[in-house]
Design an enzyme around this catalytic site. Structure first.
Site, PDB file in Angstrom:
ATOM      1  N   SER A   1      16.323  38.409 -35.073  1.00 21.61           N
ATOM      2  CA  SER A   1      16.150  38.060 -36.479  1.00 21.61           C
ATOM      3  C   SER A   1      14.704  38.295 -36.911  1.00 21.61           C
ATOM      4  O   SER A   1      14.215  39.422 -36.839  1.00 21.61           O
ATOM      5  CB  SER A   1      16.617  36.620 -36.713  1.00 21.61           C
ATOM      6  OG  SER A   1      16.877  36.400 -38.081  1.00 21.61           O
TER       7      SER A   1
ATOM      8  N   ASP B   1      27.642  40.665 -39.016  1.00 21.04           N
ATOM      9  CA  ASP B   1      26.472  39.877 -39.396  1.00 21.04           C
ATOM     10  C   ASP B   1      26.390  39.814 -40.916  1.00 21.04           C
ATOM     11  O   ASP B   1      26.126  40.822 -41.578  1.00 21.04           O
ATOM     12  CB  ASP B   1      25.202  40.517 -38.831  1.00 21.04           C
ATOM     13  CG  ASP B   1      23.994  39.594 -38.884  1.00 21.04           C
ATOM     14  OD1 ASP B   1      23.982  38.692 -39.743  1.00 21.04           O
ATOM     15  OD2 ASP B   1      23.067  39.792 -38.083  1.00 21.04           O
TER      16      ASP B   1
ATOM     17  N   HIS C   1      25.538  37.033 -36.489  1.00 15.14           N
ATOM     18  CA  HIS C   1      24.090  36.917 -36.228  1.00 15.14           C
ATOM     19  C   HIS C   1      23.897  36.226 -34.874  1.00 15.14           C
ATOM     20  O   HIS C   1      23.438  35.088 -34.792  1.00 15.14           O
ATOM     21  CB  HIS C   1      23.451  36.130 -37.362  1.00 15.14           C
ATOM     22  CG  HIS C   1      21.986  36.357 -37.528  1.00 15.14           C
ATOM     23  ND1 HIS C   1      21.447  37.592 -37.820  1.00 15.14           N
ATOM     24  CD2 HIS C   1      20.924  35.501 -37.436  1.00 15.14           C
ATOM     25  CE1 HIS C   1      20.132  37.479 -37.921  1.00 15.14           C
ATOM     26  NE2 HIS C   1      19.795  36.224 -37.682  1.00 15.14           N
TER      27      HIS C   1
END
Length: 633
Positions: free
Chosen positions: A199, A311, A342
């Protein structure tokens, strides 16, 4: 077992870790690579983790937050004690804004320090696993977070330059101090750094690579952003108001240095362009593909991308466009695409991921010829636990097929329909209701016949629309749907489920273990799945010819299924630009779905699903519905 033989200046070749106090060790010049033992072609854990050197340095940078004072960027380091002064080592780095805020990994681990401020726990497994194999691990606090000075910048120059400075120091060109203020050199580093992270952490890796900094050999961005515009926007559609400042404020929580960053946050609110959704200079600064300061042409590091195809936080275009741009520049690259959201691959394909990552770092940072560069570059999970390998992506057999839209609700190859179809805008329309088969005045729905053969969608679908509206600012939402019963990974928890068992990945200390909860996939039999979404803002009343780019995907559609295209004004993940009940009219002759597919698209049978097939769908059986979920890390 075989051992890579390395020689130290003035001594004989050795095949085991150097002993402290060995004859000649005090005067021998450090070698540029650590002695390692290879087992089955990978570095074995031969160095003592518990006795490893743990230290903190603060790397200095120019002023990054416009207060007239340079920044001090905290870098916590762990490295093999046996090699100190004897051999230089490569570095694995995870730079993050989360080390003292929301934490890292499924367990939300944070850094831990003793009463004297010494680092005693590093989050995640990178230190436990790689330090015994001859690597250093460096955990960097991004500017404005944890123990670093400055202000956060949602991917802007402050974020990137603060981390770049640490790479430069590790490569011998920066300045750092210890807690006492004494200058510290990274004389233990061989200058080779590999950055990794999920991320925001992986985003920092992308950004630093796009500076072209020397010493950065490879990056492994996991579920990472390559353009912050593509994270905060979708063709002018805005995710949420003042999101950059909100995220920047969030990641700065629990920092140890009180700093007034209100001026930076206010500047972000004034310049983020929420009112228009346009790509402005603000976003060009935060674009690592072709931005103002950073761009893909500067990348010298190899890149191993990992991204979840489901995601809904960092959408797949951040991976697919980065992959394409890197390929155009001839950058060495590798990619994993999973069916989860994610989620770190450590929490989905743990054993295989660690083995692959291990071999990648050995090859890129230790110069070990283990053949990973000669294997297929891309691995894709096209259905739950069904993996396909290919040298390219999208797969070479995929070609774009055009499906024309018809007023009777069909979607087919060939013949065009020159009439129009209309729907009444309703921003409150839920995704679950929008994709149900049957009459609905608030959206248009077009269906193929059932597939006679298995199809594989691989790449980025687009939808050409010829649409007219009467409001000052309009908006369209488009979804590609697979209708048909099958086992799928559902979106609850991004498709991952924490189990009641653990596995351990390296040696431990009393304060830093290497054991983590096992994670399984949430697989259920569902009647349908949204395969891709896209939005577009339509400025000005009247006619608009727009191509809506949907999220990239790579997925198998079994025989007997049916594809559907849904067009509406519902927000489903972005803010509503038009909240009126106005009518949108689509000219069907100028509207079509462009689908990158491998398989016989002409093989649609006459059978079509009806409203009865989906009228009793419960929320639990609707796979992959995005109801505006935007987690930050």
């Amino acid at each position: 077992m075989r051992t890579r033989m390395l020689a130290l200046a003035g001594s004989v070749a050795i095949a085991a870790p150097l002993a402290l106090g060995a004859a000649g060790a005090a005067t021998a010049a450090p070698d540029d690579n650590p002695p390692v033992t290879l087992v089955d072609g990978t570095t074995a854990p031969i160095y003592d983790y518990a006795d490893a050197i743990r230290e903190t340095v603060w790397v200095t940078t120019p002023d990054l937050d416009d207060d007239g004072v340079g920044e001090r960027i905290a870098a916590d380091i762990i490295r093999p004690r046996e090699l100190d002064g004897n051999a230089r080592v490569p570095i694995i780095m995870d730079a993050s804004p989360y080390y003292l805020s929301s934490g890292r990994g499924n367990e939300a681990e944070r850094k831990v320090y003793d009463a004297d401020g010494n680092i005693v726990k590093f989050p995640l497994y990178y230190d436990n696993y790689f330090v015994p194999r001859g690597y250093a691990f460096v955990a960097v606090d991004m500017a404005g977070t944890a123990r670093s000075t400055g202000c956060t910048d949602e991917g802007g120059r402050s974020d990137i330059e603060s981390v770049k400075a640490v790479v430069e120091w590790l490569n011998g060109t920066g300045v750092a101090h210890d807690a006492a203020g004494d200058v510290v050199d990274a004389d233990w580093s061989n200058g080779k750094t590999g950055m990794i992270g999920k991320s925001y952490d992986g985003t920092l890796a992308n950004g630093v690579a796009a500076t072209g900094v020397d010493g950065l050999e490879t990056i492994v961005p996991i579920s990472a952003i390559s353009s912050w515009y593509d994270y905060n926007r979708w063709q002018g559609a805005v995710k949420s108001n003042n999101y950059p400042s909100s995220l920047s404020r969030s990641v700065a929580s629990n920092r140890t240095i009180a700093t007034d960053c209100s001026a930076r946050l206010n500047w972000m609110n004034a310049n983020d362009g929420d009112e228009t959704g346009a790509y402005t200079d603000f976003w060009a600064e935060r674009d690592y593909r072709e931005g103002t300061f950073y761009d893909v042409s500067k990348v010298k590091a190899s890149v191993f991308i990992m991204h979840g195809l489901q995601d809904t936080n960092v959408k797949t275009m951040n991976a697919s466009k980065w992959w394409d741009a890197l390929g155009e520049q001839g950058v060495e690259r590798k990619m994993w695409l999973t069916r989860l959201g994610h989620v770190d691959p450590f929490d989905s394909e743990r054993g295989l991921w660690v083995d692959t990552l291990h071999r990648w770092f050995d090859h890129e940072l230790m110069d070990i010829d283990n053949g990973i560069d000669r294997e297929p570059a891309v691995s894709v999970e096209t259905a739950p636990d069904r993996w396909e390998q290919s040298p390219t992506w999208p797969i070479s057999s995929a070609r774009t097929q055009t499906l024309n839209l018809h007023a009777d609700g069909t979607m087919m190859l060939g013949k065009q329909d020159r009439t129009t179809a209309s729907y009444v805008n309703a921003t409150s329309l839920s995704e679950a209701n929008a994709i149900r088969i049957g009459d609905n005045p608030n959206r248009l729905q077009f269906l193929t016949g059932t597939t006679k053969h298995e199809l594989r969608i691989s790449g980025t679908p687009t939808v050409d629309l010829d649409v007219t509206h009467t409001v000052p600012v309009g908006q369209v939402s488009v979804m590609l749907v697979d209708y048909g019963m099958m086992d799928r990974i559902i979106t609850t928890g991004d498709g991952a489920e924490t189990l009641g068992t653990e596995s351990c990945w390296g040696p431990a200390t009393a304060t830093d273990d290497a054991c983590y909860n096992e994670v399984g996939k949430r697989i259920a039999s569902t009647e349908l799945q949204v395969l891709a979404r896209g939005w577009a803002r339509l400025d000005g009343a009247g006619n608009h010819r727009v191509t809506v780019e949907l999220a990239a995907n790579d997925v198998v559609v079994p025989a007997g299924h049916q594809l559907g295209l849904v067009i509406s004004g519902s927000r489903n993940g972005v803010l509503a630009a038009d909240t009126s009940s106005s009518t949108y009219t689509v000219a069907l002759g100028g509207s079509q779905l462009n689908l990158p597919v491998s398989g016989p698209m002409a093989g649609f049978g006459p059978g079509r699903l009806t409203a009865k097939d989906t009228e009793n769908l419960s929320p639990g059986t609707l796979a992959n519905l995005d109801e505006t979920v935007w987690p930050g890390n």
